[in-house]
Design an enzyme around this catalytic site. Structure first.
Site, PDB file in Angstrom:
ATOM      1  N   CYS A 189       6.109   5.669   8.660  1.00  0.00           N
ATOM      2  CA  CYS A 189       6.677   4.859   7.574  1.00  0.00           C
ATOM      3  C   CYS A 189       8.131   5.164   7.249  1.00  0.00           C
ATOM      4  CB  CYS A 189       5.845   5.041   6.313  1.00  0.00           C
ATOM      5  SG  CYS A 189       4.216   4.321   6.475  1.00  0.00           S
ATOM      6  N   GLU A 209       0.840  -1.192   0.000  1.00  0.00           N
ATOM      7  CA  GLU A 209       0.000   0.000   0.000  1.00  0.00           C
ATOM      8  C   GLU A 209       0.874   1.239   0.000  1.00  0.00           C
ATOM      9  OE1 GLU A 209      -2.771   1.274  -0.954  1.00  0.00           O
ATOM     10  OE2 GLU A 209      -3.297  -0.789  -0.467  1.00  0.00           O
ATOM     11  N   LYS A 236      11.026   4.203   9.764  1.00  0.00           N
ATOM     12  CA  LYS A 236      11.011   2.745   9.984  1.00  0.00           C
ATOM     13  C   LYS A 236      11.415   1.998   8.708  1.00  0.00           C
ATOM     14  CE  LYS A 236       6.794   0.861  10.293  1.00  0.00           C
ATOM     15  NZ  LYS A 236       6.432  -0.276   9.475  1.00  0.00           N
ATOM     16  N   LYS A 281       3.308  15.890  10.143  1.00  0.00           N
ATOM     17  CA  LYS A 281       3.029  16.706   8.959  1.00  0.00           C
ATOM     18  C   LYS A 281       1.618  17.265   9.146  1.00  0.00           C
ATOM     19  CE  LYS A 281       0.890  13.158   6.111  1.00  0.00           C
ATOM     20  NZ  LYS A 281       0.796  12.542   4.806  1.00  0.00           N
TER      21      LYS A 281
END
Ligand code: UDX
Length: 476
Positions: free
Chosen positions: A283, A154, A286, A343
């Site tokens: 994301c 994804e 990591k 963000k």
């Protein structure tokens, strides 16, 4: 008209929940499984638990109808043809992805298989995970012809996850058998055939009947690498522009002009060239670490990724120095902080550079009054309120009598501040912008000393500290 597929989605985090409601929106029947009973109850009751555009409407439309929430993985396995694993893959101490949740789910699925099933890894996982899932299922006594394991990564961004899911740049299906590939192609048929985009009241986005998304069929291993390589490349792009911004500061150039000049080259493209205080989120940090670790384990030199990480860490330290260069000492200073999320448009503070910076400022002895439109509740769990840490009710409340205002997250509202009012609210008209939300000329015209990333510092000419390193005077 494509046929509905019976789908189970295991995990109701960002990826799992978004996938579950979007599959329902595409016409499929979905069971979303989570082992946290409280979460399941909340989702059944219509609470999305996360801040995500379009999610509340879609959840309301489909919950307890085309999307059922349950803790019963065995039953969900038995009633589904495709089972998507979307559980967490947290970072372990060595930087590897911790795959214990994936393994636990795979074993449990194996114990309930009652016919051919396609098991789909949706979580971001290192190459070879697919192989391991297959082995785990076989070890639990399932015959090879009764299942396939597919990798279908994804590429969702938080905040726009629903739109990204239904209007993807591409769909990647990594399958090593035609049978499994056919199931996944049927799952995505409403998008790839364009039929979804013909309907009324769909989630708007860039795909259409004329321009449906492409589906790329690959091997399972290629699909696994595509996901890690995509995120690592985007992180690299950000670290690259951040390194260029440091050079611009040293050379007195303007990184925004440089980024535009680079981005107009169609081979490079303008996106992900916004300099700032470094990337964060669940994301990029990591995945870069996990990809580096995979390369290391396989004996491949990929030190480039270590440099990407190093630049990202340094970017926060440089910002702290910038604050120091404007305020001299930090102990006892009262700082207004706008933004805590990693963000804009999200309440997520995971690996947020804004949180790291607030912690660094507190460690230096400053007082912080922070405001974020969505992330304050989560931030307070990480950094409790104290005599030196206060969570403000509004931008104005944060700015009141502060020695300087720091912008750490790119929320749209922070780019529309009432500059005249801000000037009188702050104790000193100093703005240190970690997201380049303002034009330096506009700021100096309003009487601010304005420091940003990769652009000359501007300060009204009456200021006396403008000769310090990094400061440039522009006549007000
Ligand atoms: C990212 C990927 O974009 C997505 O494809 C993947 O599935 C998950 O990770 P996300 O973490 O939601 O999505 O956020 P993204 O919008 O990509 O931003 C990541 C971080 O990079 C944020 O901290 C952001 O502020 C920063 N960033 C992004 C920059 O500093 N500069 C940029 O130009 C772009």
């Amino acid at each position: 008209m494509s046929q509905p597929v019976q789908i189970a989605v295991v995990g109701s985090g960002y990826v799992g929940l978004v996938a579950a409601v979007c599959f329902a929106e595409m016409g499929h029947n979905v069971v979303c499984v989570d082992n946290d009973e409280r979460k399941v109850a909340a989702l059944r009751g219509g609470d999305t638990l996360i801040h995500e555009n379009h999610l509340p409407e879609l959840l309301e439309r489909y919950r307890n109808r085309r999307v059922q929430f349950t803790t019963d993985l065995a039953e969900a396995t038995r009633t589904s043809d495709a089972i998507f694993i979307a559980v967490g893959t947290p970072q372990s101490e060595t930087g590897d992805a911790d795959l214990s949740y994936v393994e636990a789910v795979a074993s449990e699925i194996a114990r309930s298989i009652n016919g051919y099933k396609v098991i789909v890894e949706k979580s971001t996982v290192p190459v070879y995970t697919n192989e391991w899932i297959r082995r785990v299922i076989e070890r639990n006594g399932v015959r090879r012809e009764d299942f396939d394991v597919v990798s279908n990564p994804e590429f969702l961004r938080e905040g726009t996850a629903v739109e990204d899911f239904l209007h993807p740049d591409r769909i990647v299906v990594g399958a090593d058998s035609d049978r499994a590939s056919a199931v996944l192609n049927a799952v995505y048929a409403p998008l790839t055939s364009g039929s979804y985009y013909e309907q009324k009241d769909i989630v708007p986005g860039c795909c259409s009947v004329q321009a449906p998304p492409a589906l790329l069929n690959t091997s399972t291993k290629s699909a696994e690498i595509i996901k890690h390589a995509s995120n690592a490349f985007l992180a690299l792009k950000i670290s690259f522009i951040n390194a260029v911004s440091n050079l611009c500061e040293a050379a007195d150039a303007n990184v925004e002009q440089v980024a535009r000049g680079i981005g107009l080259d169609s081979r490079i493209g303008p996106k992900f060239l916004r300099p700032g205080i470094g990337y964060g989120g669940s994301c990029f940090p990591k995945d870069v670490a996990a990809f580096r670790s995979v390369a290391e384990q396989m004996g491949v030199d990929f030190n480039l990724l270590s440099e990407v990480e190093k630049i990202n860490v340094n970017q926060k330290k440089r910002f702290l120095s910038k604050v120091r260069s404007a305020l001299w000492t930090l102990r006892g200073k009262k700082l207004a902080v706008l933004g805590l999320a990693f963000k804009g448009d999200t309440d997520d503070i995971r690996e947020s550079p804004a949180i790291d910076l607030v912690e660094m400022l507190l460690a230096e002895g400053s007082s912080v009054v922070a405001y974020d439109p969505a992330a304050m509740k989560r931030a307070e769990e990480e950094i409790p309120a104290s005599d030196r840490m206060r969570y403000a009710e509004s931008i104005e409340d944060a700015a009141r009598d502060a020695d300087a205002l720091l912008i750490l997250t790119d929320w749209a509202d922070f780019a529309k501040l009432d500059l005249q009012k801000l000037h009188t609210t702050l104790r000193y008209p100093i703005v240190i912008d970690g997201r380049n939300l303002y034009d330096p000329q506009q700021m100096v015209a309003h009487g601010f000393t304005y420091l940003s990333i990769g652009r000359p510092t501007v300060t009204p000419s009456r200021e006396t500290h403008n000769a310090l390193p990094g400061a440039v005077t522009v006549g007000a």
